[in-house]
Design an enzyme around this catalytic site. Structure first.
Site, PDB file in Angstrom:
ATOM      1  N   TYR A 124      -7.632 -19.964  -4.420  1.00  0.00           N
ATOM      2  CA  TYR A 124      -6.835 -20.525  -5.532  1.00  0.00           C
ATOM      3  C   TYR A 124      -5.348 -20.329  -5.227  1.00  0.00           C
ATOM      4  O   TYR A 124      -4.545 -21.251  -5.363  1.00  0.00           O
ATOM      5  CB  TYR A 124      -7.256 -19.814  -6.821  1.00  0.00           C
ATOM      6  CG  TYR A 124      -6.526 -20.252  -8.068  1.00  0.00           C
ATOM      7  CD1 TYR A 124      -6.733 -21.512  -8.626  1.00  0.00           C
ATOM      8  CD2 TYR A 124      -5.633 -19.392  -8.721  1.00  0.00           C
ATOM      9  CE1 TYR A 124      -6.072 -21.901  -9.779  1.00  0.00           C
ATOM     10  CE2 TYR A 124      -4.976 -19.773  -9.879  1.00  0.00           C
ATOM     11  CZ  TYR A 124      -5.203 -21.021 -10.411  1.00  0.00           C
ATOM     12  OH  TYR A 124      -4.557 -21.405 -11.560  1.00  0.00           O
TER      13      TYR A 124
ATOM     14  N   SER B 205       0.620 -21.581 -10.728  1.00  0.00           N
ATOM     15  CA  SER B 205       0.195 -20.319 -11.335  1.00  0.00           C
ATOM     16  C   SER B 205       1.026 -19.206 -10.708  1.00  0.00           C
ATOM     17  O   SER B 205       1.620 -19.399  -9.635  1.00  0.00           O
ATOM     18  CB  SER B 205      -1.287 -20.131 -10.999  1.00  0.00           C
ATOM     19  OG  SER B 205      -1.668 -18.791 -11.068  1.00  0.00           O
TER      20      SER B 205
HETATM   21  N1  NAP Z   1      -5.599 -20.786 -17.972  1.00  0.00           N
HETATM   22  C1  NAP Z   1      -4.769 -20.044 -17.272  1.00  0.00           C
HETATM   23  O1  NAP Z   1      -4.641 -18.827 -17.478  1.00  0.00           O
HETATM   24  C2  NAP Z   1      -3.929 -20.657 -16.177  1.00  0.00           C
HETATM   25  C3  NAP Z   1      -2.948 -19.864 -15.572  1.00  0.00           C
HETATM   26  C4  NAP Z   1      -2.174 -20.419 -14.569  1.00  0.00           C
HETATM   27  C5  NAP Z   1      -2.344 -21.745 -14.188  1.00  0.00           C
HETATM   28  N2  NAP Z   1      -3.315 -22.488 -14.792  1.00  0.00           N
HETATM   29  C6  NAP Z   1      -3.490 -23.875 -14.347  1.00  0.00           C
HETATM   30  O2  NAP Z   1      -3.362 -24.735 -15.463  1.00  0.00           O
HETATM   31  C7  NAP Z   1      -4.187 -25.888 -15.286  1.00  0.00           C
HETATM   32  C8  NAP Z   1      -5.113 -26.059 -16.503  1.00  0.00           C
HETATM   33  O3  NAP Z   1      -5.872 -24.880 -16.659  1.00  0.00           O
HETATM   34  P1  NAP Z   1      -6.843 -24.671 -17.926  1.00  0.00           P
HETATM   35  O4  NAP Z   1      -7.036 -23.215 -18.059  1.00  0.00           O
HETATM   36  O5  NAP Z   1      -6.362 -25.453 -19.075  1.00  0.00           O
HETATM   37  O6  NAP Z   1      -8.206 -25.306 -17.322  1.00  0.00           O
HETATM   38  P2  NAP Z   1      -9.531 -25.810 -18.071  1.00  0.00           P
HETATM   39  O7  NAP Z   1      -9.561 -25.379 -19.497  1.00  0.00           O
HETATM   40  O8  NAP Z   1     -10.656 -25.413 -17.170  1.00  0.00           O
HETATM   41  O9  NAP Z   1      -9.359 -27.399 -18.055  1.00  0.00           O
HETATM   42  C9  NAP Z   1      -9.372 -28.079 -16.832  1.00  0.00           C
HETATM   43  C10 NAP Z   1      -9.236 -29.573 -17.091  1.00  0.00           C
HETATM   44  O10 NAP Z   1      -9.222 -30.231 -15.820  1.00  0.00           O
HETATM   45  C11 NAP Z   1     -10.265 -31.204 -15.795  1.00  0.00           C
HETATM   46  N3  NAP Z   1     -10.726 -31.316 -14.409  1.00  0.00           N
HETATM   47  C12 NAP Z   1     -11.233 -30.359 -13.612  1.00  0.00           C
HETATM   48  N4  NAP Z   1     -11.551 -30.872 -12.420  1.00  0.00           N
HETATM   49  C13 NAP Z   1     -11.223 -32.191 -12.463  1.00  0.00           C
HETATM   50  C14 NAP Z   1     -11.319 -33.263 -11.547  1.00  0.00           C
HETATM   51  N5  NAP Z   1     -11.820 -33.099 -10.314  1.00  0.00           N
HETATM   52  N6  NAP Z   1     -10.894 -34.482 -11.929  1.00  0.00           N
HETATM   53  C15 NAP Z   1     -10.377 -34.681 -13.172  1.00  0.00           C
HETATM   54  N7  NAP Z   1     -10.256 -33.698 -14.081  1.00  0.00           N
HETATM   55  C16 NAP Z   1     -10.690 -32.474 -13.723  1.00  0.00           C
HETATM   56  C17 NAP Z   1     -11.310 -30.693 -16.777  1.00  0.00           C
HETATM   57  O11 NAP Z   1     -12.138 -31.728 -17.292  1.00  0.00           O
HETATM   58  P3  NAP Z   1     -13.559 -32.115 -16.603  1.00  0.00           P
HETATM   59  O12 NAP Z   1     -14.230 -30.818 -16.244  1.00  0.00           O
HETATM   60  O13 NAP Z   1     -14.277 -32.922 -17.632  1.00  0.00           O
HETATM   61  O14 NAP Z   1     -13.209 -32.923 -15.402  1.00  0.00           O
HETATM   62  C18 NAP Z   1     -10.395 -30.158 -17.884  1.00  0.00           C
HETATM   63  O15 NAP Z   1      -9.928 -31.207 -18.691  1.00  0.00           O
HETATM   64  C19 NAP Z   1      -4.943 -25.669 -13.974  1.00  0.00           C
HETATM   65  O16 NAP Z   1      -4.271 -26.321 -12.930  1.00  0.00           O
HETATM   66  C20 NAP Z   1      -4.871 -24.172 -13.790  1.00  0.00           C
HETATM   67  O17 NAP Z   1      -4.987 -23.791 -12.434  1.00  0.00           O
HETATM   68  C21 NAP Z   1      -4.116 -21.981 -15.778  1.00  0.00           C
END
Ligand code: NAP
Length: 285
Positions: A172, A159
């Site tokens: 984070y 991120s």
């Molecule tokens: N959205 C943003 O603005 C943003 C910006 C920068 C970076 N990121 C990074 O991009 C990645 C995805 O973000 P997102 O926004 O798409 O997140 P999200 O919508 O919250 O999805 C997270 C995914 O990870 C799974 N997960 C969480 N904890 C887990 C665990 N312990 N074991 C296995 N699966 C797990 C969740 O499924 P379950 O809950 O069913 O396990 C879900 O499929 C993350 O690493 C985040 O830090 C996001």
């Protein structure tokens, strides 16, 4: 029809290349039942990969698997908690048993948080570090031998908070910055064996409507802010990072500007971030 007349036109050729970019590759995308991970699974499948999706919630995982299969894509779903060593080992063993190989690992599973550092419940500190750092290290640990065998690729989803610390997202930021150290060490260890190691520093991305982050007390918070990229755009950047075997991707002009400013004008960057008074990351109950 002669073989020559079957040749695709240049535009057809690029479509064929795009559709087969990951043909015969097996890709594990952690945390792909929703959000950026699901968009990445869809894109990789469109490009010909056999995709393995993962998450803890089996119902949601099954829905995402059904979505992929309904579009005619090859996909298997492995429920596993990426913070659990036994489940990570079993996940990789199952992939090798089922598909015979593993070419790409995208460490995407993650969770964010919001809250002043002095208010954080210690359990939040532990959970955010476990999911974002340990939850990327463990799948990589158990996939390393298979990735060496396939001369494959491992990509960590970080991120802009992994480039620069901002108010309200301290732990984070710490976890995402640690991913850069892990990726550098892995590059030193694994690139001589032909394994690509990359990091994508995603910026504010559109969220699924039900997405929450952890509040200081551990309760779920909804995030409200303007997104600069779509999930599909992040997925495309992850794909480019794999295909071009890039070390780092900062995605947007704002991301590249942040890196430039940090390097060349650190005091000005500090002043700008102090001036924002935590407005960069907001959350609502
Ligand atoms: N959205 C943003 O603005 C943003 C910006 C920068 C970076 N990121 C990074 O991009 C990645 C995805 O973000 P997102 O926004 O798409 O997140 P999200 O919508 O919250 O999805 C997270 C995914 O990870 C799974 N997960 C969480 N904890 C887990 C665990 N312990 N074991 C296995 N699966 C797990 C969740 O499924 P379950 O809950 O069913 O396990 C879900 O499929 C993350 O690493 C985040 O830090 C996001």
């Amino acid at each position: 029809m002669s073989p020559v007349s079957k040749q695709p036109s240049p535009s057809e050729g690029s479509r064929v290349t795009a559709a087969t970019q990951l043909a015969a590759k097996v890709a594990l995308i952690t945390g792909s039942s929703r959000g950026i991970g699901r968009a990445t699974a869809l894109l990789f499948a469109e490009r010909g990969a056999t995709v393995v999706i993962n998450g803890r919630d089996e119902t949601r995982l099954a829905q995402t698997a059904e979505l992929l299969r309904s579009r005619g894509f090859k996909c298997s779903a492995v429920p596993a908690d990426v913070t659990d060593p036994d489940q990570c080992r079993a996940m990789v063993t199952r992939i090798i048993a089922q598909h015979g190989r593993l070419d790409i690992l995208v460490n995407n599973a993650g969770i964010s948080m919001r809250g002043a550092f002095g208010d954080l419940d210690p359990a939040v500190i532990e959970s955010v570090i476990r999911t974002n750092l340990i939850g990327a290290a463990l799948p990589t640990r158990f996939a390393a031998a298979a990735l060496v065998q396939s001369r494959g690729s491992v990509v960590f989803i970080s991120s802009l908070a992994g480039v620069r610390g901002f108010a309200g997202v301290s732990i984070y930021s710490a976890a995402k910055m640690a991913l850069s150290g892990l990726a550098e060490s892995l590059h030193a260890e694994l690139s001589p064996a032909g394994v690509h190691v990359g990091v994508v520093f995603a910026t504010f991305t559109e969220n699924d409507p039900d997405k929450t982050v952890m509040g200081a007390d551990g309760r779920p918070l909804r995030v409200s802010r303007k997104a600069s990229t779509t999930q599909r755009q992040v997925a495309e950047e992850i794909l480019r990072t794999v295909v071009r075997r890039r070390r780092r991707s900062y995605m947007t002009a704002a991301g590249k500007l942040l890196v430039f400013m940090q390097r060349h004008f650190p005091r000005l960057t500090d002043a700008a971030i102090l001036h924002s008074r935590g407005r960069i990351h907001k959350a609502n109950r």
